[in-house]
Every structure is written in C-alpha cells, then in structure tokens.
Write a protein that holds these residues in place. Structure first.
Motif, PDB file in Angstrom:
ATOM      1  N   THR A  67       0.832  -1.208   0.000  1.00  0.00           N
ATOM      2  CA  THR A  67       0.000   0.000   0.000  1.00  0.00           C
ATOM      3  C   THR A  67       0.867   1.258   0.000  1.00  0.00           C
ATOM      4  N   MET A  68       1.924   1.255   0.825  1.00  0.00           N
ATOM      5  CA  MET A  68       2.824   2.412   0.873  1.00  0.00           C
ATOM      6  C   MET A  68       3.514   2.618  -0.477  1.00  0.00           C
ATOM      7  N   ILE A  69       3.981   1.542  -1.089  1.00  0.00           N
ATOM      8  CA  ILE A  69       4.684   1.644  -2.366  1.00  0.00           C
ATOM      9  C   ILE A  69       3.739   2.106  -3.469  1.00  0.00           C
ATOM     10  N   GLU A  70       2.525   1.579  -3.490  1.00  0.00           N
ATOM     11  CA  GLU A  70       1.543   2.005  -4.493  1.00  0.00           C
ATOM     12  C   GLU A  70       1.217   3.488  -4.369  1.00  0.00           C
ATOM     13  N   ALA A  71       1.325   4.026  -3.160  1.00  0.00           N
ATOM     14  CA  ALA A  71       1.059   5.453  -2.932  1.00  0.00           C
ATOM     15  C   ALA A  71       2.303   6.303  -3.195  1.00  0.00           C
ATOM     16  N   GLY A  72       3.389   5.666  -3.654  1.00  0.00           N
ATOM     17  CA  GLY A  72       4.613   6.409  -3.963  1.00  0.00           C
ATOM     18  C   GLY A  72       5.584   6.509  -2.812  1.00  0.00           C
ATOM     19  N   GLY A  73       5.321   5.785  -1.745  1.00  0.00           N
ATOM     20  CA  GLY A  73       6.184   5.848  -0.569  1.00  0.00           C
ATOM     21  C   GLY A  73       7.074   4.626  -0.444  1.00  0.00           C
ATOM     22  N   SER A  74       7.607   4.440   0.747  1.00  0.00           N
ATOM     23  CA  SER A  74       8.451   3.277   1.018  1.00  0.00           C
ATOM     24  C   SER A  74       8.134   2.745   2.415  1.00  0.00           C
ATOM     25  N   PHE A  75       8.606   1.541   2.663  1.00  0.00           N
ATOM     26  CA  PHE A  75       8.332   0.854   3.918  1.00  0.00           C
ATOM     27  C   PHE A  75       9.545   0.014   4.276  1.00  0.00           C
ATOM     28  N   VAL A  76      10.073   0.189   5.473  1.00  0.00           N
ATOM     29  CA  VAL A  76      11.193  -0.611   5.946  1.00  0.00           C
ATOM     30  C   VAL A  76      10.956  -1.060   7.377  1.00  0.00           C
ATOM     31  N   LEU A  77      11.564  -2.191   7.712  1.00  0.00           N
ATOM     32  CA  LEU A  77      11.583  -2.655   9.096  1.00  0.00           C
ATOM     33  C   LEU A  77      12.952  -2.331   9.676  1.00  0.00           C
ATOM     34  N   LEU A  78      12.982  -1.975  10.949  1.00  0.00           N
ATOM     35  CA  LEU A  78      14.226  -1.635  11.629  1.00  0.00           C
ATOM     36  C   LEU A  78      14.462  -2.558  12.816  1.00  0.00           C
TER      37      LEU A  78
END
Length: 99
Positions: A67-78
């Motif tokens: 969902t984040m990527i489709e909205a043009g964003g990114s997602f990472v785990l830390l």
C-alpha cells in the motif's frame, strides 16, 4: 501488541511495534501502521521489541508495504529481534523489508 509513534517529519514516520503479532491482532496492527504512514513518504517500523510474529502478521506487513509503495512511498523494518529476523529469513523476505 502495541503500536507507538516515534519520529515524525514531513517525509518520515517511525513507528515501534512491541509484543506479539498474530491472527488475532494483525488487522489492528495493519490499520494502525497505515493510519500513521498515510501522511509520510516513508514508513519505518522498529520491531526491536516485537517478541513474536506469525504468518498472518507477515502477510499484513506485506500488505502495508504494498500500500505504501503504491502510494509512492516506502516501507522498511528496523532492528528486528532474532525471532523476527529468523521468520523473515525463512520466508525469504529480509530484502523485501530492507534488512
């Protein structure tokens, strides 16, 4: 399972997950992450206090990432715990989550 908002800027929201994520609470986790990530280009999720995650929790993290990527964003785990990292390694998802 707890979702706690940490650092927030115009481009980044950092959220910390703690406790356990399973079929009983994964939808709540996903909704909380998406609510926080909706206003940022990057959603970074600190899982250093996450003791356990099952396949339904992993699926929900993948849904939030998509969902984040489709909205043009990114997602990472830390900072995954050893238990969480092991699950991600077994499923072949470490690269997917930026680890």
């Amino acid at each position: 399972m707890n979702v706690v908002v940490g650092e927030v800027s115009e481009t980044l929201v950092q959220v910390a997950l703690s406790g356990e994520v399973d079929a009983d609470n994964c939808a709540e986790m996903g909704a909380g992450l998406l609510q926080q990530g909706a206003s940022a280009a990057e959603l970074a999720v600190d899982v250093s206090a996450l003791a356990f995650i099952d396949s339904s929790g992993i699926s929900e993290l993948l849904r939030v990432r998509e969902t984040m990527i489709e909205a043009g964003g990114s997602f990472v785990l830390l900072e995954p715990t050893d238990n969480v990292r092991r699950v991600l390694e077994i499923t072949g998802l470490t690269d997917t989550f930026g680890l």
